[in-house]
Motif scaffolding. Structure first.
Motif, PDB file in Angstrom:
ATOM      1  N   PHE A  97      11.253   3.980  -7.634  1.00 34.88           N
ATOM      2  CA  PHE A  97      10.605   2.526  -7.508  1.00 34.88           C
ATOM      3  C   PHE A  97       9.341   1.998  -8.577  1.00 34.88           C
ATOM      4  CE2 PHE A  97       8.142  -0.504  -5.014  1.00 34.88           C
ATOM      5  CZ  PHE A  97       8.676  -1.455  -4.920  1.00 34.88           C
ATOM      6  N   HIS A  98       8.977   3.022  -8.582  1.00 35.83           N
ATOM      7  CA  HIS A  98       7.623   2.847  -9.320  1.00 35.83           C
ATOM      8  C   HIS A  98       8.221   2.598 -10.883  1.00 35.83           C
ATOM      9  CE1 HIS A  98       4.139   4.684  -6.689  1.00 35.83           C
ATOM     10  NE2 HIS A  98       4.738   3.578  -6.384  1.00 35.83           N
ATOM     11  N   GLU A  99       9.090   3.524 -11.293  1.00 34.69           N
ATOM     12  CA  GLU A  99       9.726   3.104 -12.599  1.00 34.69           C
ATOM     13  C   GLU A  99      10.304   1.732 -12.873  1.00 34.69           C
ATOM     14  OE1 GLU A  99      12.512   6.299 -13.079  1.00 34.69           O
ATOM     15  OE2 GLU A  99      10.879   7.882 -12.946  1.00 34.69           O
ATOM     16  N   THR A 100      10.996   1.380 -11.794  1.00 34.72           N
ATOM     17  CA  THR A 100      11.493  -0.178 -11.986  1.00 34.72           C
ATOM     18  C   THR A 100      10.477  -0.993 -11.804  1.00 34.72           C
ATOM     19  OG1 THR A 100      13.514   0.745 -10.786  1.00 34.72           O
ATOM     20  CG2 THR A 100      13.083  -1.452 -10.669  1.00 34.72           C
ATOM     21  N   ALA A 101       9.610  -0.809 -10.853  1.00 31.10           N
ATOM     22  CA  ALA A 101       8.376  -1.684 -10.849  1.00 31.10           C
ATOM     23  C   ALA A 101       7.653  -2.206 -12.319  1.00 31.10           C
ATOM     24  CB  ALA A 101       7.631  -1.618  -9.876  1.00 31.10           C
ATOM     25  N   GLU A 108       0.691  -1.028   0.068  1.00 30.86           N
ATOM     26  CA  GLU A 108      -0.063   0.055  -0.101  1.00 30.86           C
ATOM     27  C   GLU A 108       0.944   1.125   0.146  1.00 30.86           C
ATOM     28  OE1 GLU A 108      -2.752   0.062   3.088  1.00 30.86           O
ATOM     29  OE2 GLU A 108      -3.871  -1.990   2.437  1.00 30.86           O
ATOM     30  N   VAL A 109       1.772   1.386   0.823  1.00 34.85           N
ATOM     31  CA  VAL A 109       2.572   2.479   1.155  1.00 34.85           C
ATOM     32  C   VAL A 109       3.529   2.578  -0.036  1.00 34.85           C
ATOM     33  CG1 VAL A 109       4.326   3.595   2.260  1.00 34.85           C
ATOM     34  CG2 VAL A 109       2.772   2.327   3.486  1.00 34.85           C
ATOM     35  N   LEU A 110       4.136   1.554  -0.701  1.00 39.75           N
ATOM     36  CA  LEU A 110       4.949   1.867  -1.911  1.00 39.75           C
ATOM     37  C   LEU A 110       4.280   1.940  -3.253  1.00 39.75           C
ATOM     38  CD1 LEU A 110       7.930  -0.142  -0.623  1.00 39.75           C
ATOM     39  CD2 LEU A 110       7.914   1.852  -0.419  1.00 39.75           C
ATOM     40  N   LEU A 111       3.376   0.973  -3.469  1.00 39.59           N
ATOM     41  CA  LEU A 111       2.565   1.085  -4.782  1.00 39.59           C
ATOM     42  C   LEU A 111       1.491   1.943  -4.850  1.00 39.59           C
ATOM     43  CD1 LEU A 111       2.653  -2.860  -5.398  1.00 39.59           C
ATOM     44  CD2 LEU A 111       4.199  -1.070  -6.015  1.00 39.59           C
ATOM     45  N   HIS A 112       0.787   2.398  -3.772  1.00 39.69           N
ATOM     46  CA  HIS A 112      -0.377   3.134  -3.747  1.00 39.69           C
ATOM     47  C   HIS A 112      -0.400   4.478  -2.656  1.00 39.69           C
ATOM     48  CE1 HIS A 112      -2.035   0.223  -6.396  1.00 39.69           C
ATOM     49  NE2 HIS A 112      -1.913  -0.720  -5.389  1.00 39.69           N
ATOM     50  N   PRO A 113       0.858   5.227  -2.835  1.00 37.10           N
ATOM     51  CA  PRO A 113       1.121   6.207  -1.793  1.00 37.10           C
ATOM     52  C   PRO A 113      -0.100   7.169  -1.980  1.00 37.10           C
ATOM     53  CG  PRO A 113       2.607   6.416  -3.573  1.00 37.10           C
ATOM     54  CD  PRO A 113       1.895   5.148  -3.694  1.00 37.10           C
ATOM     55  N   THR A 114      -0.448   8.033  -0.876  1.00 33.53           N
ATOM     56  CA  THR A 114      -1.341   9.065  -0.886  1.00 33.53           C
ATOM     57  C   THR A 114      -0.603  10.476  -0.633  1.00 33.53           C
ATOM     58  OG1 THR A 114      -1.867   8.688   1.491  1.00 33.53           O
ATOM     59  CG2 THR A 114      -3.182   7.478  -0.160  1.00 33.53           C
ATOM     60  N   HIS A 115       0.378  10.350   0.095  1.00 34.58           N
ATOM     61  CA  HIS A 115       0.770  11.532   0.608  1.00 34.58           C
ATOM     62  C   HIS A 115       2.052  12.137  -0.650  1.00 34.58           C
ATOM     63  CE1 HIS A 115       3.765  14.145   2.786  1.00 34.58           C
ATOM     64  NE2 HIS A 115       2.908  14.230   3.592  1.00 34.58           N
ATOM     65  N   ASP A 116       1.742  13.181  -0.997  1.00 33.12           N
ATOM     66  CA  ASP A 116       2.631  13.961  -2.114  1.00 33.12           C
ATOM     67  C   ASP A 116       3.872  13.741  -2.041  1.00 33.12           C
ATOM     68  OD1 ASP A 116       0.153  14.860  -3.226  1.00 33.12           O
ATOM     69  OD2 ASP A 116       0.160  16.996  -2.548  1.00 33.12           O
ATOM     70  N   ARG A 117       4.694  14.031  -0.965  1.00 31.27           N
ATOM     71  CA  ARG A 117       5.885  13.791  -0.867  1.00 31.27           C
ATOM     72  C   ARG A 117       6.414  12.167  -0.661  1.00 31.27           C
ATOM     73  NH1 ARG A 117       8.548  17.861   2.417  1.00 31.27           N
ATOM     74  NH2 ARG A 117      10.291  16.728   2.244  1.00 31.27           N
ATOM     75  N   LEU A 118       5.624  11.182  -0.446  1.00 30.69           N
ATOM     76  CA  LEU A 118       5.836  10.101  -0.713  1.00 30.69           C
ATOM     77  C   LEU A 118       5.785   9.468  -2.082  1.00 30.69           C
ATOM     78  CD1 LEU A 118       6.595   7.269   0.411  1.00 30.69           C
ATOM     79  CD2 LEU A 118       4.108   6.867   0.981  1.00 30.69           C
TER      80      LEU A 118
END
Length: 282
Positions: free
Chosen positions: A267-271, A250-260
């Motif tokens: 990481f998303h680009e690599t994924a 959830e935190v790494l693939l679906h972050p809600t905080h703008d800074r996150l």
């Protein structure tokens, strides 16, 4: 990694933790529970308070206010004279100085730099704490130390000095050394940041094996792929506050905080690059 019931009391409980260095506020009201056997990874930009939080848990930093409890023992309570260094009896709830080393032995810490004793072999480094600090029988400690080094993939390197070991090997000795004290919680502060890229994997593998054994772990890392694989929970710190806290996916693939969102962009680009391969191989 952990299947611990959340109905149990937390092994590590942090309440309202504030930390300042002079006029600079570093931690701004941290509340955090870590359950027995849970692996919690702290992520965030440099200066967000990750390492400072670990150092508070290990009594290397003196918070301005708040409480830290490990098991049933309150190891830090700001008391009426908040902000004094641990062990100085600033308030009625402050721990005596004589207890600081005992408490630190229950929160084994692995640093960025390996901090091995250069004049001791790998085996002697691992044995030093249990024999010298805890007064345990040297023969029994040696047997366990050899087993720990073997678990870290260091069989045959027991009698080598740190200068004779690679950085990855030295860090695995450091992990074995911390494990030998049978800590309640293991703290890792960027354990792979000082390593050459080709040595990072062997340390991550050793930490994954430790997590599978049921060790409670709090890890600071910028290796987001590793965080995704090992963590029960990922916590994103921003300006000394917990901005997001949840399962790794959830935190790494679906972050809600703008800074996150910005922080995990690479990481998303690599994924995304790996997703077609993962789907075809699955």
């Amino acid at each position: 990694m952990s299947a611990t019931s959340q109905t149990q009391d937390p092994l590590l409980k942090i309440e309202g933790l504030h930390l300042s260095f002079g006029a600079r506020s570093v931690l701004n009201g941290i509340d955090l529970n870590v359950m027995q056997g849970e692996v919690v990874v702290l992520i965030g930009a440099s200066g967000s308070g990750k390492t400072s939080l670990l150092r508070c848990i290990n009594l290397l930093n003196a918070p301005r206010s708040g409480r830290i409890t490990i098991g049933t023992e309150k190891i830090y309570d700001s008391g009426p004279d908040a902000g004094a260094a641990p062990g100085k009896q600033a308030g009625t709830n402050q721990i005596p100085l004589r207890d600081v080393n005992r408490i630190r032995s229950e929160t084994g810490m692995v640093f960025q730099q390996f901090n091995l004793f250069p004049h001791m072999t790998a085996l002697e480094n691992v044995m030093e704490g249990p024999v010298t600090v805890k007064g345990q029988d040297a023969a029994k400690v040696k047997e366990e130390a050899l087993s720990l080094l073997a678990q870290m993939g260091l069989e045959g390197h027991e009698n080598k000095y740190p200068r004779q070991l690679s950085g990855g090997q030295q860090q695995r000795v450091a992990i074995a050394r911390a494990s030998a004290m049978h800590p309640k919680v293991m703290l890792f502060d960027e354990p792979t940041s000082a390593l050459d890229p080709e040595l990072v994997g062997e340390v991550m593998k050793a930490m994954t094996q430790l997590a599978k054994s049921g060790m409670t772990m709090v890890i600071v890392t910028h290796e987001l792929g590793f965080a995704f694989e090992i963590a029960d929970r990922v916590i994103f710190l921003d300006e000394g506050r917990i901005a997001e806290d949840g399962p790794a996916n959830e935190v790494l693939l679906h972050p809600t905080h703008d800074r996150l969102k910005s922080f995990v962009g690479r990481f998303h680009e690599t994924a995304n690059l790996l997703r077609p391969f993962l789907e075809s191989s699955g």
